[in-house]
Motif scaffolding. Structure first.
Motif, PDB file in Angstrom:
ATOM      1  N   LYS A  93       7.611   9.058  -0.389  1.00 19.40           N
ATOM      2  CA  LYS A  93       7.698   7.698  -0.936  1.00 19.40           C
ATOM      3  C   LYS A  93       8.711   7.637  -2.072  1.00 19.40           C
ATOM      4  N   GLU A  97      12.191   5.414  -2.355  1.00 20.24           N
ATOM      5  CA  GLU A  97      12.410   4.481  -3.466  1.00 20.24           C
ATOM      6  C   GLU A  97      13.703   4.774  -4.215  1.00 20.24           C
ATOM      7  N   ARG A 132      10.847   3.154   5.603  1.00 20.87           N
ATOM      8  CA  ARG A 132      11.044   2.015   4.707  1.00 20.87           C
ATOM      9  C   ARG A 132      10.435   0.766   5.353  1.00 20.87           C
ATOM     10  N   ASP A 133       9.863  -0.070   4.526  1.00 21.55           N
ATOM     11  CA  ASP A 133       9.277  -1.348   4.958  1.00 21.55           C
ATOM     12  C   ASP A 133       8.106  -1.179   5.918  1.00 21.55           C
ATOM     13  N   SER A 134       7.487  -0.021   5.898  1.00 28.76           N
ATOM     14  CA  SER A 134       6.300   0.178   6.728  1.00 28.76           C
ATOM     15  C   SER A 134       5.069  -0.042   5.862  1.00 28.76           C
ATOM     16  N   GLU A 135       4.100  -0.726   6.424  1.00 28.46           N
ATOM     17  CA  GLU A 135       2.836  -0.943   5.716  1.00 28.46           C
ATOM     18  C   GLU A 135       1.926   0.274   5.849  1.00 28.46           C
ATOM     19  N   ASP A 136       2.256   1.160   6.774  1.00 25.84           N
ATOM     20  CA  ASP A 136       1.423   2.325   7.032  1.00 25.84           C
ATOM     21  C   ASP A 136       1.645   3.395   5.971  1.00 25.84           C
ATOM     22  N   GLU A 137       0.632   4.224   5.795  1.00 25.54           N
ATOM     23  CA  GLU A 137       0.787   5.415   4.963  1.00 25.54           C
ATOM     24  C   GLU A 137       1.803   6.330   5.637  1.00 25.54           C
TER      25      GLU A 137
END
Length: 167
Positions: A93, A97, A132-137
């Motif tokens: 992550k 970022e 990127r832009d994934s709501e998943d872990e």
């Protein structure tokens, strides 16, 4: 090792696939490497055209560099250790970022010959992939490589990380 190649041909071939397939999709990648010490990024940069795919790589070998360079919380390292799914999730992550990449792969492990414990013996390597832009872990995976030596464990970890970068 092949003449004129820095790395073994199986790693070169896989790195070439990673570059070609990600370039075809217009995808950029970022790496957060600990036990591999930049080998995955080195494999990619051996391939002509890799600049279209590799955004950057972070070699965060010490716990302090994981915290300072990638924003991994000290609580994660104190609670779970640097060789944990929680740590590589945070590394992946943090790499996303701090980059312009679409996908991040993070690697941390015990390459040996020392540093292993009963819970995390030499050859224990954890991986995470974040999009990127994934709501998943991020996806996480713990592997145990049976290498006789440090170089073999690092080679196997490099291959696994390259496979995770395939679209």
């Amino acid at each position: 090792m092949d003449q004129g190649n820095l790395l073994p041909s199986d790693i070169d071939d896989l790195a070439e696939r990673v570059v070609e397939e990600n370039a075809r999709q217009g995808r950029k990648v970022v790496l957060a490497e600990s036990c591999t010490g930049g080998l995955v990024a080195a494999a990619l940069t051996e391939i002509p055209g890799s600049s279209a795919v590799l955004d950057r790589g972070f070699v965060t070998y010490s716990n302090e560099s994981k915290i300072d360079g990638l924003g991994v919380s000290s609580e994660i390292i104190e609670t779970f250790g640097a060789v944990s799914i929680a740590c590589v999730w945070a590394m992946a992550k943090g790499a996303l970022e701090r980059s312009n990449a679409d996908v991040a792969v993070a690697i941390s492990g015990v390459a040996g010959p020392d540093g292993g414990t009963d819970l995390k013996p030499v050859g224990t390597v954890v991986f995470a992939r974040a999009l990127r832009d994934s709501e998943d872990e991020p996806e996480g995976e713990l592997k145990h490589f049976d290498g006789n030596d440090r170089a073999e464990i690092r080679r196997q970890a490099t291959v696994c990380a390259l496979e995770l970068l395939l679209p």
